[in-house]
Design a protein around this motif. Structure first.
Motif, short mmCIF file in Angstrom:
data_model
loop_
_atom_site.label_atom_id
_atom_site.label_comp_id
_atom_site.label_asym_id
_atom_site.label_seq_id
_atom_site.Cartn_x
_atom_site.Cartn_y
_atom_site.Cartn_z
N SER A 149 0.81 -1.22 0.00
CA SER A 149 0.00 0.00 0.00
C SER A 149 0.84 1.26 0.00
CB SER A 149 -0.94 0.00 1.22
OG SER A 149 -0.19 -0.07 2.43
N MET A 150 2.04 1.20 0.62
CA MET A 150 2.90 2.38 0.65
C MET A 150 3.45 2.73 -0.73
SD MET A 150 3.00 3.66 3.68
CE MET A 150 4.48 4.65 3.62
N LEU A 151 3.39 1.77 -1.64
CA LEU A 151 3.91 2.00 -2.99
C LEU A 151 2.79 2.23 -4.00
CD1 LEU A 151 6.66 -0.78 -3.11
CD2 LEU A 151 6.97 1.65 -2.65
N SER A 152 1.60 2.45 -3.50
CA SER A 152 0.47 2.60 -4.43
C SER A 152 0.65 3.79 -5.36
CB SER A 152 -0.83 2.75 -3.64
OG SER A 152 -0.78 3.89 -2.79
N GLY A 153 1.44 4.76 -4.95
CA GLY A 153 1.68 5.93 -5.80
C GLY A 153 2.39 5.59 -7.09
N ALA A 154 2.97 4.40 -7.16
CA ALA A 154 3.68 4.01 -8.38
C ALA A 154 2.74 3.92 -9.57
CB ALA A 154 4.37 2.65 -8.18
N MET A 155 1.44 3.70 -9.31
CA MET A 155 0.48 3.56 -10.39
C MET A 155 -0.54 4.69 -10.41
SD MET A 155 1.21 0.98 -12.26
CE MET A 155 -0.33 0.69 -13.13
N GLU A 156 -0.19 5.80 -9.71
CA GLU A 156 -1.12 6.91 -9.64
C GLU A 156 -0.50 8.16 -10.25
OE1 GLU A 156 -2.13 7.38 -5.58
OE2 GLU A 156 -3.20 5.47 -5.42
N ASN A 157 -1.26 8.87 -11.03
CA ASN A 157 -0.80 10.11 -11.63
C ASN A 157 -1.13 11.29 -10.71
OD1 ASN A 157 0.63 10.38 -14.10
ND2 ASN A 157 -1.02 9.22 -15.08
N GLY A 158 -0.65 11.23 -9.49
CA GLY A 158 -0.88 12.31 -8.54
C GLY A 158 0.20 13.37 -8.66
N GLN A 240 19.27 -6.00 -13.72
CA GLN A 240 18.29 -7.07 -13.59
C GLN A 240 17.43 -6.88 -12.34
OE1 GLN A 240 17.71 -9.51 -15.93
NE2 GLN A 240 15.89 -9.85 -14.65
N TYR A 241 18.06 -6.36 -11.29
CA TYR A 241 17.32 -6.09 -10.05
C TYR A 241 16.21 -5.06 -10.32
CZ TYR A 241 16.33 -4.03 -5.47
OH TYR A 241 15.70 -3.53 -4.36
N MET A 242 16.53 -4.00 -11.07
CA MET A 242 15.53 -2.99 -11.39
C MET A 242 14.41 -3.58 -12.24
SD MET A 242 17.54 0.63 -11.97
CE MET A 242 18.89 0.08 -13.01
N VAL A 243 14.78 -4.43 -13.19
CA VAL A 243 13.78 -5.08 -14.04
C VAL A 243 12.85 -5.96 -13.20
CG1 VAL A 243 13.43 -6.80 -15.87
CG2 VAL A 243 15.17 -5.02 -16.14
N ASP A 244 13.44 -6.72 -12.28
CA ASP A 244 12.65 -7.62 -11.44
C ASP A 244 11.67 -6.85 -10.55
OD1 ASP A 244 14.00 -9.73 -12.53
OD2 ASP A 244 15.37 -10.00 -10.83
N VAL A 245 12.12 -5.74 -9.96
CA VAL A 245 11.25 -4.94 -9.10
C VAL A 245 10.09 -4.37 -9.91
CG1 VAL A 245 11.09 -2.81 -7.74
CG2 VAL A 245 13.04 -4.35 -7.43
N ALA A 246 10.39 -3.83 -11.08
CA ALA A 246 9.33 -3.26 -11.93
C ALA A 246 8.35 -4.34 -12.37
CB ALA A 246 9.95 -2.58 -13.14
N THR A 247 8.85 -5.52 -12.67
CA THR A 247 7.99 -6.62 -13.12
C THR A 247 7.04 -7.06 -12.01
OG1 THR A 247 9.71 -7.39 -14.64
CG2 THR A 247 7.97 -8.95 -14.07
N ILE A 248 7.57 -7.18 -10.79
CA ILE A 248 6.75 -7.61 -9.66
C ILE A 248 5.66 -6.57 -9.35
CG2 ILE A 248 6.78 -8.04 -7.17
CD1 ILE A 248 9.58 -9.27 -7.58
N LEU A 249 6.05 -5.30 -9.29
CA LEU A 249 5.08 -4.25 -9.01
C LEU A 249 4.06 -4.13 -10.15
CD1 LEU A 249 7.26 -1.41 -7.43
CD2 LEU A 249 5.63 -2.91 -6.29
N GLY A 250 4.53 -4.32 -11.36
CA GLY A 250 3.62 -4.26 -12.51
C GLY A 250 2.55 -5.33 -12.43
N ALA A 251 2.96 -6.53 -12.04
CA ALA A 251 2.00 -7.62 -11.90
C ALA A 251 1.03 -7.35 -10.76
CB ALA A 251 2.74 -8.93 -11.68
N GLU A 252 1.54 -6.74 -9.68
CA GLU A 252 0.70 -6.47 -8.51
C GLU A 252 -0.38 -5.44 -8.82
OE1 GLU A 252 -0.48 -6.83 -4.48
OE2 GLU A 252 0.96 -8.03 -5.63
N TYR A 253 -0.04 -4.43 -9.62
CA TYR A 253 -0.97 -3.35 -9.89
C TYR A 253 -1.60 -3.41 -11.28
CZ TYR A 253 0.66 -1.13 -5.60
OH TYR A 253 0.94 -0.86 -4.29
N GLY A 254 -1.38 -4.51 -11.99
CA GLY A 254 -2.02 -4.69 -13.28
C GLY A 254 -1.50 -3.77 -14.37
N SER A 255 -0.18 -3.54 -14.36
CA SER A 255 0.41 -2.67 -15.39
C SER A 255 0.42 -3.38 -16.75
CB SER A 255 1.86 -2.31 -14.99
OG SER A 255 2.53 -1.68 -16.06
N SER A 256 0.31 -2.58 -17.79
CA SER A 256 0.34 -3.14 -19.15
C SER A 256 1.74 -3.11 -19.73
CB SER A 256 -0.62 -2.35 -20.05
OG SER A 256 -0.23 -0.98 -20.11
N ALA A 257 2.72 -2.68 -18.96
CA ALA A 257 4.09 -2.57 -19.45
C ALA A 257 4.63 -3.94 -19.83
CB ALA A 257 4.98 -1.92 -18.40
#
Length: 308
Positions: A149-158, A240-257
């Protein structure tokens, strides 16, 4: 300590001569043309004040325990002064290096751990707040319940703008507020992006605190950005670490990336870090504390930013 060092240096000075003992004399002269070395007479040595308190005895015992008196100080002074400590100590598991200062740091950490875990009524406000922070970090059940929940801003255009890597085409360029983004990262994550800032005592006037502004911390050591070939393995793992983090968060928040988009963005991030690293000052050029001390008023800082 000064007397001990003086005595050790004197022993080396005498050794440079005939290495013959001097008994009851005042001067010991070398037979190879060196200058005479003045040695206090035995009577004068006995009259010197010696600290014999418990603290001094403990310090003296610690110094003596760290020495190797079987070594010849004129041949290997380091072994003579530190050989005992090296023989009794090995690098602890999980540490890349070890020494007296690291040993002291470890002792301080252990003492702090005891302080934050004890229950002491009427503790100072600062200590009470420290214990609350520690308890929050140790409450793994609450951390798991909070999830991402603390990272929810990653998918918000605030006001922060969200994370472009995950938003991709949905990212609104105009929504990015760099000041709020950097300030939020510093306040919530303790991260120093682009600039590092902290409050500490003024080096030349410890009666007041000042705001220090310095170059940022990067994801990798500074040297790695200027020598990618030598550190290729580390850089690959970092990307690879950056790619893995983005992939995990993307899956969690339903990113289309897509994976290709994420990899391309990571390359841009690394290239930006490399550009920042190119204008940073290496540690080897930051040893002069006088040159590093450049006090400025807020108005002067603004003027520097405006004039560029």
């Amino acid at each position: 300590m000064l007397k001990l060092v003086t005595t050790l240096l004197l022993s080396c000075a005498v050794c440079q001569g005939a290495r013959a003992p001097v008994i009851g004399g005042v001067y010991g002269a070398s037979n190879n043309g060196g200058l005479p070395v003045k040695i206090p007479a035995k009577e004068k040595i006995l009259k010197q004040e010696v600290c014999n308190t418990e603290v001094c005895q403990e310090a003296a015992a610690s110094l003596a325990d760290a020495m190797d008196i079987t070594a010849d100080p004129c041949e290997d002074f380091y072994q003579f002064a530190c050989g005992g400590w090296m023989a009794k100590n090995t690098i602890p598991e999980g540490k890349s290096k070890w020494g007296r200062f690291y040993e002291l740091r470890d002792k301080v950490d252990q003492d702090l751990h005891e302080i934050v875990e004890m229950e002491e009524p009427g503790a100072a406000t600062a200590v009470a707040n420290l214990r609350l922070m520690y308890q929050g970090c140790m409450d793994t059940d609450a951390i798991e319940a909070a999830g991402l929940s603390m990272l929810s801003g990653a998918m918000e255009n605030g006001q922060g703008g969200g994370w472009p890597t995950l938003l991709q085409d949905d990212f609104e360029q105009g929504s990015l507020n760099l000041g709020l983004l950097l300030g939020g990262a510093r306040r919530s994550l303790g991260a120093d992006y682009l600039l590092s800032m902290w409050v500490y005592m003024d080096d030349l006037d410890t009666s007041k605190n000042i705001i220090y502004i310095d170059q940022p911390d990067l994801g990798l050591p500074l040297a790695m950005y200027s020598d990618e070939e030598s550190y290729a393995t580390y850089i690959k793992a970092y990307k690879q670490y950056m790619v893995d983090v983005a992939t995990i968060l993307g899956a969690e928040y339903g990113s289309s990336a897509t994976e290709e988009q994420i990899v391309a963005d990571v390359e841009q991030v690394f290239n930006f870090e490399k550009m920042v690293a190119s204008v940073m000052t290496p540690d080897s050029e930051r040893r002069n504390s006088t040159a590093m001390y450049n006090p400025m008023t807020l108005a002067e800082i603004k003027e520097c930013l405006i004039s560029g």
